[in-house]
Design a protein around this motif. Structure first.
Motif, mmCIF file in Angstrom:
data_model
loop_
_atom_site.group_PDB
_atom_site.id
_atom_site.type_symbol
_atom_site.label_atom_id
_atom_site.label_comp_id
_atom_site.label_asym_id
_atom_site.label_seq_id
_atom_site.Cartn_x
_atom_site.Cartn_y
_atom_site.Cartn_z
ATOM 1 N N ILE A 3 7.231 50.451 35.936
ATOM 2 C CA ILE A 3 7.460 50.035 34.549
ATOM 3 C C ILE A 3 6.396 50.597 33.604
ATOM 4 O O ILE A 3 6.713 51.011 32.494
ATOM 5 C CB ILE A 3 7.575 48.493 34.436
ATOM 6 C CG1 ILE A 3 8.114 48.077 33.069
ATOM 7 C CG2 ILE A 3 6.240 47.813 34.670
ATOM 8 C CD1 ILE A 3 9.580 48.245 32.936
ATOM 9 N N LYS A 4 5.134 50.658 34.039
ATOM 10 C CA LYS A 4 4.090 51.208 33.169
ATOM 11 C C LYS A 4 4.329 52.682 32.883
ATOM 12 O O LYS A 4 4.075 53.155 31.774
ATOM 13 C CB LYS A 4 2.702 50.980 33.770
ATOM 14 C CG LYS A 4 2.257 49.543 33.677
ATOM 15 C CD LYS A 4 0.833 49.370 34.115
ATOM 16 C CE LYS A 4 0.455 47.909 33.983
ATOM 17 N NZ LYS A 4 -0.948 47.670 34.163
ATOM 18 N N TYR A 7 7.035 52.856 30.275
ATOM 19 C CA TYR A 7 6.462 52.545 28.962
ATOM 20 C C TYR A 7 5.694 53.739 28.402
ATOM 21 O O TYR A 7 5.803 54.060 27.228
ATOM 22 C CB TYR A 7 5.537 51.325 29.045
ATOM 23 C CG TYR A 7 6.266 49.996 29.126
ATOM 24 C CD1 TYR A 7 7.646 49.893 28.925
ATOM 25 C CD2 TYR A 7 5.569 48.843 29.401
ATOM 26 C CE1 TYR A 7 8.290 48.682 28.993
ATOM 27 C CE2 TYR A 7 6.215 47.611 29.461
ATOM 28 C CZ TYR A 7 7.572 47.538 29.257
ATOM 29 O OH TYR A 7 8.207 46.331 29.317
ATOM 30 N N ARG A 8 4.916 54.407 29.239
ATOM 31 C CA ARG A 8 4.174 55.588 28.784
ATOM 32 C C ARG A 8 5.130 56.667 28.284
ATOM 33 O O ARG A 8 4.870 57.328 27.289
ATOM 34 C CB ARG A 8 3.300 56.141 29.910
ATOM 35 C CG ARG A 8 1.962 55.468 29.987
ATOM 36 C CD ARG A 8 1.051 56.150 31.005
ATOM 37 N NE ARG A 8 0.605 55.076 31.882
ATOM 38 C CZ ARG A 8 0.859 54.958 33.166
ATOM 39 N NH1 ARG A 8 1.499 55.893 33.811
ATOM 40 N NH2 ARG A 8 0.449 53.923 33.850
ATOM 41 N N ILE A 10 8.149 56.207 27.042
ATOM 42 C CA ILE A 10 8.737 55.763 25.771
ATOM 43 C C ILE A 10 7.770 56.053 24.627
ATOM 44 O O ILE A 10 8.151 56.613 23.598
ATOM 45 C CB ILE A 10 9.100 54.262 25.821
ATOM 46 C CG1 ILE A 10 10.284 54.041 26.766
ATOM 47 C CG2 ILE A 10 9.415 53.732 24.419
ATOM 48 C CD1 ILE A 10 10.556 52.583 27.085
ATOM 49 N N GLU A 112 12.010 48.699 22.155
ATOM 50 C CA GLU A 112 11.069 49.681 22.704
ATOM 51 C C GLU A 112 9.620 49.406 22.306
ATOM 52 O O GLU A 112 8.699 49.812 23.012
ATOM 53 C CB GLU A 112 11.457 51.097 22.278
ATOM 54 C CG GLU A 112 12.691 51.599 22.976
ATOM 55 C CD GLU A 112 13.001 53.045 22.662
ATOM 56 O OE1 GLU A 112 13.575 53.707 23.539
ATOM 57 O OE2 GLU A 112 12.669 53.517 21.559
ATOM 58 N N ALA A 115 6.988 48.256 24.679
ATOM 59 C CA ALA A 115 6.267 49.210 25.534
ATOM 60 C C ALA A 115 4.783 49.260 25.199
ATOM 61 O O ALA A 115 3.981 49.722 26.003
ATOM 62 C CB ALA A 115 6.875 50.604 25.398
#
Length: 148
Positions: A3-4, A7-8, A10, A112, A115
């Motif tokens: 997930i991290k 997020y990066r 995005i 988003e 994130a």
């Protein structure tokens, strides 16, 4: 994919390919926001309909990846909302960044922009992440500061 990492990606996508970056023709409201601690400098432009709906949002300027991605994500979120809804989203975002809001359902409203949750653990980057949101709050709460 972790997930991290998602997020990066995005954040990176919004930084490298911002949808809402540019100069708006005939904005209703316009305000410059500056983060002197790292050099982020944006001008937020909003087009608001007669019935109070944010029809468009754009920004121009420069800054770090976090500030640019955050303001682009914010623009995505506020288009189609009214002032109160946009300010509620900003309040939720600020609460998430400060660590005051941890409820996943509430954070999910940010789409988003959620994130950027991990920025709350990076004090030096908090001002970068909130610049666009604070600028939006300022112009909506104090339209007399309009720079048009």
């Amino acid at each position: 994919m972790e997930i991290k990492q998602l997020y990066r990606e995005i954040v990176n996508e919004h930084n490298l390919n911002p949808v809402h970056k540019g100069v708006m023709e005939a904005p209703t409201l316009k305000l410059r926001g500056v983060n002197p601690s790292c050099g982020d400098d944006i001008t937020l432009q909003l087009k608001i309909s007669d019935d109070g709906i944010i029809e468009d949002a754009m920004f121009d300027g420069s800054g770090c990846a976090i500030s640019q991605a955050s303001v682009d994500m914010m623009a995505d979120q506020i288009i189609g909302t009214n002032k109160d809804e946009a300010l509620k989203l900003a309040s939720t975002f600020m609460g998430m960044i400060r660590g005051d809001i941890t409820d996943e359902k509430e954070i999910e409203q940010l789409d988003e922009a959620a994130a950027l949750h991990d920025v709350s653990h990076m004090p030096a980057r908090v001002k970068c992440a909130v610049l666009g949101w604070k600028t939006m709050q300022e112009i909506l709460d104090h339209p007399e500061k309009n720079e048009i």
